[in-house]
Scaffold this active site. Structure first.
Site, short mmCIF file in Angstrom:
data_model
loop_
_atom_site.label_atom_id
_atom_site.label_comp_id
_atom_site.label_asym_id
_atom_site.label_seq_id
_atom_site.Cartn_x
_atom_site.Cartn_y
_atom_site.Cartn_z
N ARG A 256 111.02 45.08 42.32
CA ARG A 256 110.98 46.56 43.08
C ARG A 256 109.56 46.97 43.35
O ARG A 256 108.58 47.22 42.51
CB ARG A 256 111.76 47.75 42.32
CG ARG A 256 113.09 47.49 42.16
CD ARG A 256 114.11 48.40 41.60
NE ARG A 256 115.42 48.03 41.37
CZ ARG A 256 116.12 48.97 41.09
NH1 ARG A 256 115.91 50.15 40.75
NH2 ARG A 256 117.53 48.58 40.89
N ARG A 271 108.98 51.93 34.31
CA ARG A 271 108.94 51.54 35.72
C ARG A 271 108.07 50.58 36.13
O ARG A 271 106.78 50.71 36.20
CB ARG A 271 108.45 52.98 36.75
CG ARG A 271 109.06 53.05 38.08
CD ARG A 271 108.49 54.17 38.66
NE ARG A 271 109.14 55.34 38.21
CZ ARG A 271 110.47 55.61 38.83
NH1 ARG A 271 111.15 55.12 39.63
NH2 ARG A 271 111.42 56.66 38.20
N ARG A 385 114.20 49.41 29.54
CA ARG A 385 114.49 50.73 29.16
C ARG A 385 115.47 50.71 27.58
O ARG A 385 115.07 51.84 27.00
CB ARG A 385 115.14 51.75 30.24
CG ARG A 385 114.33 51.64 31.27
CD ARG A 385 114.75 52.74 32.33
NE ARG A 385 113.87 52.75 33.64
CZ ARG A 385 114.15 53.82 34.54
NH1 ARG A 385 115.05 54.53 34.59
NH2 ARG A 385 113.22 53.72 35.63
#
Length: 418
Positions: A256, A271, A385
């Site tokens: 991403r 992230r 995560r």
RNA sequence: GGAGAGGUGGCCGAGAGGCUGAAGGCGCUGGUUUGCUAAACCAGUAUACGGCCCAAAGCUGUAUCGAGGGUUCGAAUCCCUCCCUCUCCGCCA
């Protein structure tokens, strides 16, 4: 994508339901009504003319000389007219398509109406916050143990990348295997999908045309998948399914660009531009979609529960709902280091929205017309995560990390990271 | 990357400008026959978008032979571009 006929027939209701998403959700709809009317008129007149053309063409075979020449001249005019109208029709249909592709899905009536993520509703909590004295963030824990290296990752690649070292690299892959086992036990078939896909696939699941800036694109024209949802949902693109429902779990890296998230979660592995995920994807009959979503949430919760990680289930409100989603539950895991719940899974039903874009159908019964399926997917789970959650929830005063019992067999019996 | 071959319905496979939504076969569905099964025989067997219809069913029009463009009164058939598959060679985890 929404059904054109439905949209035109229920324009007021559609606008109202989209407005709950806030912002400019209804903008793309503005020209639809007029375009739809023009489309219909064009289809009717070209088809009438084409039928006439077809009939006259029959005669051409038998006619000779002057008669044939005359008819040919007349048909030439007709043919040119049809071509002109056809070209216009194509334009109109492209405009309609463009408009519809940019209209998000209608939120389900059970989705809480809201204006921001603050209006999301906590549905239930599982487990309890562990007692951690002066909790540290995963970055500090990982770096101190020599298990995470951000500096070298920045040198080698840039911001939002990490090297995992030693036992943490092992933990990452152990979790992948653990998640796949959990999913398989719950009836999901393992897939390892392509990590590069074409533009049609991205359109099918809704990433394109609207969210191109969130994706990485290769010089050869491939897109790197942002989630295995893309290749796995498109696995059945342009098919009429004969077995329903279908349940798949897929491991993949996810890429991403994180455009627009500057300054957000800049530290650590929360992230990243690249992370691993096991994705659960389901193809269901439309009437089963909502109950399948509840099952999907349970399927995603299962490994969290086995790991003993405190978490909660949150129903996203209309404003926070993803573009293609009809209804979404997020799973949020407790992170002591951040003193917050953070998303670790997102489970959605898309109704027939993706299925219409990707043309995925099933036949309800022998001899019946094919119907669009409902597609669903959810993380089961985001691996990075989960690593964060294990580091922060298992941290000890001496700096070591106690591993959840459920993962130890996958780590050769290792009990803690030191 | 180089050279060649090829992409037609659920599948196999004809077709080489008009009568081809597409022969023939297989499969599937229904029926007849049959002590059961099998066989045989008959019939049916796509999708999309329009129209008629309150709607469904049904009827009807148009499109669809890898995709897109072109030639032509007319294209599965001719021309161009692209995509994909296969074979051989090269390279490669």
């Amino acid at each position: 994508m929404l059904d054109l006929r439905f949209v035109v027939a229920n324009l007021g209701e559609v606008k109202k339901r989209l407005a709950a998403r806030g912002g400019h959700a209804t903008d793309a709809l503005a020209p639809i009504e007029q375009l739809a009317a023009e489309r219909r008129a064009l289809i009717q007149s070209t088809e009438t003319q084409r039928a006439e053309q077809k009939k006259a063409s029959e005669q051409m075979r038998t006619l000779k000389g002057d008669e044939q020449a005359q008819l040919r001249a007349r048909l030439k005019t007709l043919s040119d007219e049809v071509k002109e109208k056809d070209a216009r029709l194509k334009e109109v249909e492209v405009s309609i398509e463009q408009a519809l592709l940019n209209v998000p899905n209608l939120p389900h009536s059970s989705v809480p109406v809201g204006t921001s993520e603050k209006d999301n509703k906590v549905v239930r909590e599982w487990g309890q916050k562990p007692a951690v004295s002066s909790p540290k963030e995963h970055t500090e824990i990982g770096e101190k143990l020599g298990l995470l290296d951000f500096e070298r990752a920045a040198k080698v690649s840039g911001a939002r990348f990490a090297f995992y070292r030693g036992a943490l690299a092992r933990l990452e892959l152990a979790l992948v295997q653990f998640f796949l086992d959990s999913a398989r036990e719950r009836g999901y078939l393992e897939l390892i999908p392509p990590y590069l896909v074409n533009a049609d696939s991205m359109r099918g699941t809704g990433q394109l045309p609207k969210f191109e800036e969130d994706l990485f694109k290769t010089t050869a024209g491939f897109y790197l998948i942002p989630t295995a949802e893309v290749p796995v949902t498109n696995y059945h693109r342009d098919e009429i399914l004969s077995t329903m429902p279908l349940k798949y779990c897929a491991f993949s890296p996810c890429f991403r660009s994180e455009a627009g998230s500057y300054g957000k979660d800049t530290k650590g592995i929360i992230r990243q531009h690249q992370f691993h995920k096991v994705e659960l994807v389901r193809f269901e009959e439309p009437d089963d979609a909502l109950s399948a979503l509840e099952q999907l949430v349970a399927d995603a919760q299962a490994p969290l529960q086995k790991l003993g990680l405190h978490h909660r289930v949150v129903a996203l409100c209309t404003a926070d709902l993803g573009f293609s989603a009809e209804k979404t539950y997020d799973l949020e895991v407790w992170l002591p280091g951040q003193n917050a719940f953070r998303e670790i899974s997102s489970c959605s039903t898309f109704g027939d929205y993706q299925a219409r874009r990707a043309s995925i159908r099933f036949r309800p019964a022998q001899g019946e017309k094919p119907r669009l399926v409902a597609t669903l997917n959810g993380s089961g789970l985001a691996v990075g995560r989960t690593v964060v959650a294990i580091l922060e929830n298992g941290q000890q005063p001496d700096g070591s990390v106690v591993l959840p019992e459920a993962i130890r067999p996958y780590m050769g019996g290792m009990e803690r990271l030191t």
